[in-house]
Design an enzyme around this catalytic site. Structure first.
Site, PDB file in Angstrom:
ATOM      1  N   ARG A 127      18.539  30.676  17.333  1.00 12.95           N
ATOM      2  CA  ARG A 127      17.111  30.318  17.218  1.00 12.95           C
ATOM      3  C   ARG A 127      16.689  29.601  18.493  1.00 12.95           C
ATOM      4  NH1 ARG A 127      16.513  26.181  13.273  1.00 12.95           N
ATOM      5  NH2 ARG A 127      16.098  24.903  15.085  1.00 12.95           N
ATOM      6  N   GLU A 145      15.188  24.234  23.408  1.00 14.73           N
ATOM      7  CA  GLU A 145      16.624  24.559  23.475  1.00 14.73           C
ATOM      8  C   GLU A 145      16.870  25.865  22.738  1.00 14.73           C
ATOM      9  OE1 GLU A 145      19.396  22.634  20.922  1.00 14.73           O
ATOM     10  OE2 GLU A 145      17.982  22.435  19.283  1.00 14.73           O
ATOM     11  N   ASN A 147      19.532  27.311  19.916  1.00 16.72           N
ATOM     12  CA  ASN A 147      20.633  26.989  19.003  1.00 16.72           C
ATOM     13  C   ASN A 147      21.445  28.250  18.773  1.00 16.72           C
ATOM     14  OD1 ASN A 147      20.042  24.121  18.131  1.00 16.72           O
ATOM     15  ND2 ASN A 147      18.063  25.116  17.818  1.00 16.72           N
ATOM     16  N   SER A 152      19.351  26.745  11.462  1.00 12.75           N
ATOM     17  CA  SER A 152      19.027  26.721  10.035  1.00 12.75           C
ATOM     18  C   SER A 152      17.552  27.022   9.751  1.00 12.75           C
ATOM     19  CB  SER A 152      19.427  25.376   9.441  1.00 12.75           C
ATOM     20  OG  SER A 152      18.791  24.356  10.151  1.00 12.75           O
ATOM     21  N   LYS A 307      23.400  21.877  25.991  1.00 10.50           N
ATOM     22  CA  LYS A 307      22.273  21.500  26.858  1.00 10.50           C
ATOM     23  C   LYS A 307      22.654  21.632  28.327  1.00 10.50           C
ATOM     24  CE  LYS A 307      20.324  19.852  22.967  1.00 10.50           C
ATOM     25  NZ  LYS A 307      20.894  20.058  21.647  1.00 10.50           N
ATOM     26  N   LYS A 366      19.279  13.909  27.425  1.00  9.38           N
ATOM     27  CA  LYS A 366      19.952  14.607  26.322  1.00  9.38           C
ATOM     28  C   LYS A 366      21.465  14.655  26.487  1.00  9.38           C
ATOM     29  CE  LYS A 366      16.239  17.809  25.197  1.00  9.38           C
ATOM     30  NZ  LYS A 366      15.967  19.166  24.709  1.00  9.38           N
ATOM     31  N   GLU A 370      23.966  18.075  18.754  1.00  9.11           N
ATOM     32  CA  GLU A 370      23.048  18.909  17.982  1.00  9.11           C
ATOM     33  C   GLU A 370      22.656  18.190  16.707  1.00  9.11           C
ATOM     34  OE1 GLU A 370      21.935  21.913  18.836  1.00  9.11           O
ATOM     35  OE2 GLU A 370      23.107  21.957  20.673  1.00  9.11           O
ATOM     36  N   GLY A 371      21.597  18.694  16.108  1.00 14.17           N
ATOM     37  CA  GLY A 371      21.249  18.229  14.768  1.00 14.17           C
ATOM     38  C   GLY A 371      20.148  17.177  14.746  1.00 14.17           C
ATOM     39  N   ARG A 452       8.216  23.991  12.636  1.00 13.21           N
ATOM     40  CA  ARG A 452       8.496  22.655  12.105  1.00 13.21           C
ATOM     41  C   ARG A 452       7.506  21.689  12.728  1.00 13.21           C
ATOM     42  NH1 ARG A 452      14.408  21.889  14.077  1.00 13.21           N
ATOM     43  NH2 ARG A 452      13.443  23.053  15.765  1.00 13.21           N
TER      44      ARG A 452
HETATM   45  P1  ADP Z   1      18.935  19.126  18.818  1.00 15.07           P
HETATM   46  O1  ADP Z   1      19.993  20.098  19.215  1.00 15.07           O
HETATM   47  O2  ADP Z   1      19.467  17.824  18.371  1.00 15.07           O
HETATM   48  O3  ADP Z   1      17.930  19.729  17.900  1.00 15.07           O
HETATM   49  P2  ADP Z   1      16.785  19.200  20.780  1.00 15.07           P
HETATM   50  O4  ADP Z   1      16.932  19.473  22.232  1.00 15.07           O
HETATM   51  O5  ADP Z   1      16.164  20.273  19.982  1.00 15.07           O
HETATM   52  O6  ADP Z   1      18.210  18.788  20.217  1.00 15.07           O
HETATM   53  O7  ADP Z   1      15.970  17.856  20.603  1.00 15.07           O
HETATM   54  C1  ADP Z   1      15.678  17.330  19.340  1.00 15.07           C
HETATM   55  C2  ADP Z   1      14.185  17.080  19.213  1.00 15.07           C
HETATM   56  O8  ADP Z   1      13.729  16.235  20.267  1.00 15.07           O
HETATM   57  C3  ADP Z   1      13.335  18.329  19.310  1.00 15.07           C
HETATM   58  O9  ADP Z   1      13.230  18.948  18.049  1.00 15.07           O
HETATM   59  C4  ADP Z   1      12.021  17.770  19.803  1.00 15.07           C
HETATM   60  O10 ADP Z   1      11.267  17.213  18.739  1.00 15.07           O
HETATM   61  C5  ADP Z   1      12.451  16.624  20.701  1.00 15.07           C
HETATM   62  N1  ADP Z   1      12.562  17.086  22.100  1.00 15.07           N
HETATM   63  C6  ADP Z   1      13.643  17.630  22.680  1.00 15.07           C
HETATM   64  N2  ADP Z   1      13.404  17.964  23.956  1.00 15.07           N
HETATM   65  C7  ADP Z   1      12.147  17.630  24.198  1.00 15.07           C
HETATM   66  C8  ADP Z   1      11.300  17.714  25.354  1.00 15.07           C
HETATM   67  N3  ADP Z   1      11.741  18.219  26.490  1.00 15.07           N
HETATM   68  N4  ADP Z   1      10.037  17.264  25.231  1.00 15.07           N
HETATM   69  C9  ADP Z   1       9.582  16.736  24.083  1.00 15.07           C
HETATM   70  N5  ADP Z   1      10.329  16.617  22.966  1.00 15.07           N
HETATM   71  C10 ADP Z   1      11.587  17.054  23.012  1.00 15.07           C
HETATM   72 MG    MG Z   2      20.092  22.150  18.663  1.00 15.57          MG
HETATM   73 MG    MG Z   3      16.679  21.263  18.347  1.00 10.51          MG
END
Ligand code: ADP
Ligand code: MG
Ligand code: MG
Length: 476
Positions: A127, A145, A147, A152, A307, A366, A370-371, A452
């Protein structure tokens, strides 16, 4: 019709909102938008609705289509990167020196690289997530990102459209209700699993969902499971501990667990360090990876989802090496990349650290996790970077430009939370399915989407993390 929207009068009409809330929660339960409760995560005796928005959220149609259309390119990119040992070695070299979890995964990767399987079947269910950036006053789709592991909500998002359609009708927004898209990622994910199961080629072999001990989100899995049962494919659910206890490989490397031959291991657990409760769990993971069962994902595809790999792919010239004859594909993928910056030791990393320290509000820091709930924002970036700026510890992280979506008002229906209007922003995901055997690509599709939404009070997201809730796009 004028541009579809949820009218302000409605959003402010407290009495009507209360009425809609009750109707919406019943509709969620009746449509199967379900989650087990925090208090009894392993029992279906008490069940509640999964958190969701009262109203769908506006998403520009062109950007929605862009996310869907580009999905097949990302499917191919994941495949190519996962089969580029040289790139993976280099991309993750600095990270695995300091991040023990990624290092353990990488160890498994190195071991299985030594014993390649003939005609291995590759199955990726991924996803790719995006936010709509509005920083320059114009909307652009930016990837958060990809996944590649346990992506999920492909199940529950199959049922949320009916909830929003119903609510919009009750709110007297019939035309808007017709604009809610059908969505059925569960069927598409199951189609990929079923195809890989057939390719594996043993009627008695089963699909094993590798699951965690706390199973609150089980209904999301069940949607996919039930699609497989409908095709007369047997599904079992097991944990790492079960694989440790009874799992073995026969002389042909076929995997058996509890006496059953496993055609596919579909990981819904194993993306966080705490998922590996002991060394035995890691040994179980290694056994699975060495086996001839289809791994969804295999260890290399798991690593592609880090990442650090995302950041390395964003370097100038890198995408071109994966699509040497496809400048158009490269341009389309790159257009979705936000600024991504390495924190490796050296001049470039030092410059990036200084840049983040100067304007921490413009970045997200970052780690390789994950999660949801792991990223670092704003002032905390300053604290963390000041502490580790001269240490290799910083190479466990990457830096990313913070996406700034335009907030819109909505209500989040969540167990135990009184309903209040909140300024919210959304994250759009596109589910990709990819199946390949040898040189033959047998499936490369986008099978659905996920929206979401979270309150802007929270920097981080994640439904499981208790921040974001399920939503649907209202295309404008
Ligand atoms: P995870 O693998 O934990 O889901 P993400 O990279 O998706 O990691 O980051 C988790 C959450 O943080 C995202 O769902 C989003 O709400 C916020 N986020 C992540 N990267 C960004 C970004 N570059 N700008 C704004 N919000 C972000
Ligand atoms: Mg993720
Ligand atoms: Mg994410």
């Amino acid at each position: 019709m004028a541009s579809p929207r949820i009218p302000d009068e409605l959003l402010k009409n407290e009495e009507l909102i209360k009425e809609l809330e009750a109707i919406a929660k019943d509709a969620a339960l009746m449509n199967g938008v379900l989650m087990r409760t925090k208090d009894s995560p392993n029992s279906s005796e008490t069940v509640n609705y999964a958190p969701f928005t009262l109203f769908p959220s506006r998403v520009p149609k062109v950007l929605f289509n862009q996310a869907i259309d580009i999905s097949t390119h990302f499917n191919r990119l994941i495949d190519r990167v996962s089969h580029s040992p040289h790139f993976l070695e280099e991309a993750l070299a600095s990270t695995i020196k300091v991040d023990n979890f990624t290092a353990k995964l990488f160890n498994i990767y190195r071991q299985v690289q030594q014993e390649p399987l003939d005609m291995a079947i590759m199955l990726t269910l991924n996803r790719s997530d995006y936010m709509i950036d509005h920083a320059d006053g114009k909307d652009t789709l930016k990837q958060i990102e990809i996944n590649t592991f346990a992506a999920s909500f492909g199940g529950l998002s199959t049922s949320t459209p009916n909830v929003h359609r119903h609510i919009l009708k009750v709110a007297n927004l019939l035309e808007e209700s017709k604009l809610i898209l059908d969505n059925n990622p569960a069927a598409g994910l199951a189609k990929g699993l079923a195809l890989a199961w057939e390719l594996y080629g043993s009627k008695r072999a089963v699909v094993m969902f590798l699951v965690e001990d706390v199973q609150r989100n089980i209904y999301d899995h069940r949607y996919v499971e039930n699609e497989l049962w409908a095709r007369n494919i047997r599904v079992i659910r097991r944990q790492f501990e079960d694989v440790s206890k009874s799992g073995f490989l026969d002389k042909n490397k076929r995997l058996f667990v509890d006496g059953q031959e496993i055609a596919i291991v579909y990981f819904r657990n194993g993306y966080m360090p705490q998922n590996y409760k002991s060394e035995e769990s890691w040994e179980a993971r290694l056994m699975i990876e060495r086996s001839s069962a289809v791994k969804c994902p295999d260890i290399s595809t798991h690593l592609v989802g880090t990442k650090k790999v995302q950041q390395e792919l964003a370097r100038p010239g890198v995408l071109e090496t994966f699509f040497p004859d496809e400048p158009e594909t490269v341009a389309q993928i790159r257009a979705t990349f936000a600024g991504l910056y390495s924190l490796d030791m050296g001049e470039e990393g030092d410059k990036n650290v200084a840049m983040a320290l100067a304007k921490p509000d413009q970045y997200v820091l970052k780690p390789q996790r994950e999660g949801g709930g792991n990223n670092i924002y704003g002032d905390e970036i300053r604290c963390v970077l000041e502490r580790m700026k001269n240490s290799t510890e910083r190479t466990a992280y990457i830096l990313m430009n913070k996406i700034q979506p335009k907030p819109i008002c909505n209500y989040l229906c969540r167990e135990g939370d009184p309903l209040k209007p909140k300024m919210c922003c959304s994250e759009l995901g596109a589910f990709g399915v990819y199946v390949r055997r040898g040189t033959e690509v047998l499936m490369n599709e986008c099978v659905g989407h996920l929206l979401r939404t979270k309150s802007v009070e929270h920097a981080d997201g994640g439904v499981a993390a208790g921040v974001a809730v399920l939503d649907n796009p209202l295309l404008i």
